[in-house]
Write an enzyme that holds these catalytic residues in place. Structure first.
Site, PDB file in Angstrom:
ATOM      1  CG  ASP A   1     -36.714 -25.105  46.967  1.00 63.19           C
ATOM      2  OD1 ASP A   1     -37.212 -24.018  46.641  1.00 63.19           O
ATOM      3  OD2 ASP A   1     -35.686 -25.559  46.450  1.00 63.19           O
TER       4      ASP A   1
ATOM      5  CB  THR B   1     -29.922 -23.217  55.537  1.00 63.08           C
ATOM      6  OG1 THR B   1     -30.307 -24.081  54.451  1.00 63.08           O
ATOM      7  CG2 THR B   1     -30.741 -23.557  56.777  1.00 63.08           C
TER       8      THR B   1
ATOM      9  CG  ASP C   1     -32.293 -23.713  39.975  1.00 62.41           C
ATOM     10  OD1 ASP C   1     -33.082 -24.678  39.959  1.00 62.41           O
ATOM     11  OD2 ASP C   1     -32.448 -22.706  40.694  1.00 62.41           O
TER      12      ASP C   1
END
Length: 289
Positions: free
Chosen positions: A73, A84, A95
């Site tokens: 990602d 962002t 996580d």
């Protein structure tokens, strides 16, 4: 300057071209590519939690893929210029939650070491929350938590600015806990249900790696979901060789990662304290009474 051109609407109102252009360019942050990958990570993590109690191979596969997508990602965000604040927070929350869920399982599976796993969960959450809050308060709203100057902390600067250091520490830290999870299904040292009864040489010689040494849990425990029954149910899943190799190989990096968490917590605390002292000095509250 040229006057803005406007077109009349049926209700008599005028809408400028700038307003229409702004509406046309409005983006849906939630559908950015890296955020879609983040949602996929959550789905895979939930799937791993479903299989976690009794299906180590499926769980570890889904959990590992979810963790590896953490690197993807970030690559997508840079490639499509879609970095962002929402994506950064989503990534961190995923996580923290996935690692905590795995540590909760280990604490339940091995209650003798539950204090250690609870301490690791607390350290992980505390250090990241303190660091994020200090960055927001002291660095400003637009400041990234990964922008740590070397003058403030060299180890934190290296950890957050070098993508290979960050990936290695995070990946091997997760690998350690995954391997420890797999040992709950394989190792007699970690799972006593795999040990043969003392003095029974015939049973000891006939046992295969990963074979439970006792009778079925349903014949011993009234509840198949009790801690003892679940431990015995987990004791016949796999050989312990590979999990032990992974555990021992990743243990040093796991310890480094926990040390970085401690450094992050201490540095963030000191940064906030510096801000408090500055504000008190400006308000004249530092005078001794």
């Amino acid at each position: 300057m040229t006057a803005e051109r406007r077109k009349p609407q049926g209700n008599g109102k005028l809408v400028g071209s700038a307003t229409r252009s702004q509406a046309d360019k409005e983006e849906n942050i939630f559908l950015f590519v890296p955020n879609l990958i983040g949602y996929l990570r959550i789905v895979l993590a939930v799937g791993s939690l479903y299989f976690m109690p009794l299906h180590p191979r499926r769980c570890s596969f889904l959990y590992s893929v979810s963790c590896l997508l953490d690197a993807l990602d970030g690559m997508a965000a840079r490639k499509f210029s879609q970095s962002t604040r929402f994506g950064a927070v989503l990534d961190m929350i995923t996580d923290r939650c996935t690692t905590s869920c795995l540590l909760v399982f280990l604490a339940v599976a091995k209650p003798a070491y539950s204090a250690i796993f609870q301490g690791l969960i607390s350290l992980d959450f505390a250090s990241h929350y303190m660091h994020m809050y200090a960055t927001l308060v002291m660095g400003g709203q637009g400041e990234s938590h990964k922008n740590v100057s070397a003058s403030r902390s060299r180890i934190m600067n290296l950890y957050y600015t070098n993508k290979w250091v960050l990936f290695t520490c995070c990946a091997l830290n997760e690998l350690f806990f995954i391997a420890l999870y797999l040992l709950c299904f394989s190792s007699p040292i970690v799972t006593p249900a795999l040990l043969p009864p003392s003095g029974d040489a015939n049973i000891a010689s006939s046992m295969q790696p990963g074979s439970p040494a006792h009778i079925e849990p349903r014949l011993l425990f009234p509840s198949p979901f009790s801690a003892a029954a679940m431990e015995m149910a987990r004791a016949n899943k796999m050989d312990s060789t590979v999990p032990w190799i992974l555990t021992l190989g990743s243990a040093p990096i796991m310890l480094v990662k926990q040390w970085i968490n401690v450094v992050q917590l201490v540095k963030a605390s000191r940064w906030l304290a510096e801000g408090d002292r500055d504000e008190r000095n400006k308000a004249g509250l530092n005078k001794r009474r």
